[in-house]
Enzyme design. Structure first.
Site, PDB file in Angstrom:
ATOM      1  N   ASP A  71      35.404  41.453  41.923  1.00  0.00           N
ATOM      2  CA  ASP A  71      34.463  40.327  41.897  1.00  0.00           C
ATOM      3  C   ASP A  71      33.250  40.566  42.801  1.00  0.00           C
ATOM      4  O   ASP A  71      32.270  39.823  42.742  1.00  0.00           O
ATOM      5  CB  ASP A  71      35.162  39.024  42.333  1.00  0.00           C
ATOM      6  CG  ASP A  71      36.110  38.513  41.253  1.00  0.00           C
ATOM      7  OD1 ASP A  71      36.021  38.973  40.103  1.00  0.00           O
ATOM      8  OD2 ASP A  71      36.943  37.645  41.569  1.00  0.00           O
ATOM      9  N   ARG A 114      29.684  41.692  32.431  1.00  0.00           N
ATOM     10  CA  ARG A 114      29.044  41.721  33.757  1.00  0.00           C
ATOM     11  C   ARG A 114      28.555  43.112  34.117  1.00  0.00           C
ATOM     12  O   ARG A 114      27.617  43.258  34.913  1.00  0.00           O
ATOM     13  CB  ARG A 114      30.043  41.198  34.786  1.00  0.00           C
ATOM     14  CG  ARG A 114      29.440  40.878  36.120  1.00  0.00           C
ATOM     15  CD  ARG A 114      30.438  40.231  37.055  1.00  0.00           C
ATOM     16  NE  ARG A 114      30.600  38.814  36.805  1.00  0.00           N
ATOM     17  CZ  ARG A 114      31.653  38.098  37.236  1.00  0.00           C
ATOM     18  NH1 ARG A 114      32.608  38.680  37.918  1.00  0.00           N
ATOM     19  NH2 ARG A 114      31.731  36.810  36.989  1.00  0.00           N
TER      20      ARG A 114
HETATM   21  C1  S3P Z   1      41.379  35.951  39.563  1.00  0.00           C
HETATM   22  C2  S3P Z   1      41.656  37.225  39.114  1.00  0.00           C
HETATM   23  C3  S3P Z   1      40.610  38.162  38.692  1.00  0.00           C
HETATM   24  C4  S3P Z   1      39.250  37.761  39.240  1.00  0.00           C
HETATM   25  C5  S3P Z   1      38.962  36.301  39.009  1.00  0.00           C
HETATM   26  C6  S3P Z   1      40.015  35.445  39.688  1.00  0.00           C
HETATM   27  C7  S3P Z   1      42.510  35.085  39.956  1.00  0.00           C
HETATM   28  O1  S3P Z   1      40.530  38.178  37.282  1.00  0.00           O
HETATM   29  O2  S3P Z   1      38.241  38.556  38.653  1.00  0.00           O
HETATM   30  O3  S3P Z   1      37.700  35.974  39.515  1.00  0.00           O
HETATM   31  O4  S3P Z   1      42.282  34.045  40.590  1.00  0.00           O
HETATM   32  O5  S3P Z   1      43.656  35.445  39.642  1.00  0.00           O
HETATM   33  P1  S3P Z   1      41.488  39.068  36.346  1.00  0.00           P
HETATM   34  O6  S3P Z   1      42.864  38.567  36.448  1.00  0.00           O
HETATM   35  O7  S3P Z   1      40.930  38.893  34.958  1.00  0.00           O
HETATM   36  O8  S3P Z   1      41.362  40.468  36.835  1.00  0.00           O
END
Ligand code: S3P
Length: 453
Positions: free
Chosen positions: A340, A371
């Site tokens: 992120d 992104r």
């Molecule tokens: C998150 C997991 C990540 C992250 C998202 C929040 C979470 O995504 O990019 O902003 O809170 O579990 P992914 O599970 O798609 O990798």
């Protein structure tokens, strides 16, 4: 939105609570009967989506005494929603909720906005179906229909390092008969596991010519939360902090203090990275307070002066402006730990005297927008020389960051990255769609303005 360049940033900023933790605490509160109180819950669109979702299931929500209160009838008392649940832009809401609904008694349609409707859901539906879930998906995304079913535990190898996928299966595992085991070869954020106090085993694996040691998380009905908690204080969101940290690093002068930032080992890597690049950052860990921050949470087993049982590490963060940066390349196991923060790191790399190369980041194409492509266009717009690759990019910083016009295409992290880059440009820039910052931090611009002196 027009943004003029700035040279100095100074002050202290108390940021709202972490988004990932917020979603999980909202769902935890919905599972247990009684009143749970959350302090420092962000008023962001994504968190509102989770609040709206549990409200549709019968959880009462009120605001008093500096807390958001969730009054839940408990899982057994969840009511059948009268309409589809709208998850807005929030992938975490949709995927985690799907795990719980799969094992409930309800028949629910989940919807999302245009961006969320394009994001993959089949990767979550697949293991849940193996557990016995009844999920109707038209394509790969939302809308979908989930009809609660009797679930059985499974052993699941995470095919991608997605904490949302891992959490969906673990949450379903709470409602399944027997044990569910989730194995991760590329570890990613562990907030769900901490919050539920799950046990894990370290196991050896060998598949497709690769061998190693992996962590296997174990969950069953015994881990289902039973007590409501109040006074949970959410530490500041490190992913939002990243934009203010980088804004400071790009200034000629100044210093920023960010109190009580979550520094979970899967979330702090970008800070360690920026330190390696030459940035001046100091972390003052708040010892013995763990997740609760300076307020004692009163949890069972949490004694004042001792580490809280669900402790998430927290630190005060101090950043100084004005030092030269030398970016390093990023790939492999590091990526899930700072996925992120790639936009924020790329913005910092626009002032680096070394190229910035990112690989193994194809997941970035599946976020609120593609992104990876959006970021490449952002960096190019401001003068960066960028080569886009299937799973990453290579950036060479320009001699001068040139003012630009950029459309954030509804992606909150691209919007905040663009605004920070505009501060370091050689003239006035125009950022379209900056309002999408409200997905994670509605006061993003206001807060930034108070620091620019
Ligand atoms: C998150 C997991 C990540 C992250 C998202 C929040 C979470 O995504 O990019 O902003 O809170 O579990 P992914 O599970 O798609 O990798």
């Amino acid at each position: 939105m027009l943004i003029s360049p700035a040279r100095r940033l100074r002050g202290s900023l108390q940021l709202p609570g972490d988004k990932s933790l917020s979603h999980r605490h909202i769902l935890r509160a919905a599972l247990v009967e009684g009143r749970s109180g959350l302090i420092n819950l962000p008023d962001s669109l994504d968190v509102r989506a989770s609040l709206g979702a549990v409200e549709a299931l019968g959880v009462g929500i009120s605001h008093a005494d500096g807390r958001v209160w969730l009054n839940s009838p408990g899982l057994e008392g969840w009511r059948q929603p009268v309409a589809a649940i709208d998850c807005g832009n929030s992938g975490t809401t949709a995927r985690l909720l799907l795990g719980l609904l799969a094992g409930s008694r309800l028949d629910v349609e989940l919807r999302g906005d245009e961006s969320l409707s394009r994001r993959p859901m089949a990767r979550v539906a697949e293991p849940l179906r193996r557990m016995g879930a009844r999920i109707d998906l038209a394509g790969d995304g939302l809308p979908l229909r989930v009809r609660g079913a009797r679930l059985e535990g499974i052993c699941f190898d995470l095919p991608v390092p997605s904490a949302q996928l891992k959490s969906a299966v673990l949450l379903a595992g709470l409602l399944a008969s027997g044990e569910t085991r989730v194995r991760e070869t590329l570890p990613c954020r562990d907030h769900t596991e901490r919050l539920l106090g799950l046990n894990s085993e370290v196991v050896a694996f060998a598949s497709q010519g690769r061998a190693g040691i992996v962590r296997e998380w174990i969950v069953s009905g015994r881990d289902l939360p039973r007590r409501a908690w109040s006074d949970i204080r959410l530490p500041a969101d490190p992913s939002t902090a990243a934009f203010y940290v980088v804004a400071t690093l790009l200034m000629d002068e100044g210093e920023l203090v960010l109190p009580e930032v979550l520094i979970n080992p899967f979330r702090r890597d970008y800070l360690d990275e920026l330190l390696e690049w030459g940035g001046l950052l100091e972390l003052e860990e708040i010892p013995g307070e763990g997740f609760c921050g300076p307020t004692f949470c009163g949890l069972e087993g949490c004694n004042p002066g001792e580490q809280c049982p669900i402790a998430e590490p927290v630190a005060n963060l101090r950043v100084r402006a004005g030092l030269p940066l030398s970016a390093r390349s990023l790939s492999g196991r590091r990526l899930p730990r700072l996925i992120d923060e790639i936009p924020a790191l790329a913005v910092a790399a626009m002032r680096s005297d070394t190229p910035f190369e990112v690989a193994d980041a194809a997941e970035l194409r599946l976020k609120e927008s593609d992104r990876l492509h959006g970021l490449v266009e952002l960096l190019r717009a401001f003068g960066g020389q960028v080569e886009e690759r299937a799973d990453g990019f290579r950036l060479e910083a320009p001699a001068v960051i040139t003012a630009a016009r950029f459309d954030a295409r509804g992606d909150h992290r691209l919007a905040m990255a663009a605004a920070v880059l505009a501060l370091a440009a050689d003239g006035e820039s125009e950022i379209l769609g900056l309002e999408s910052a409200a997905v994670s931090h509605p006061a993003f611009l206001e807060d930034l303005r108070t620091l620019l002196v």
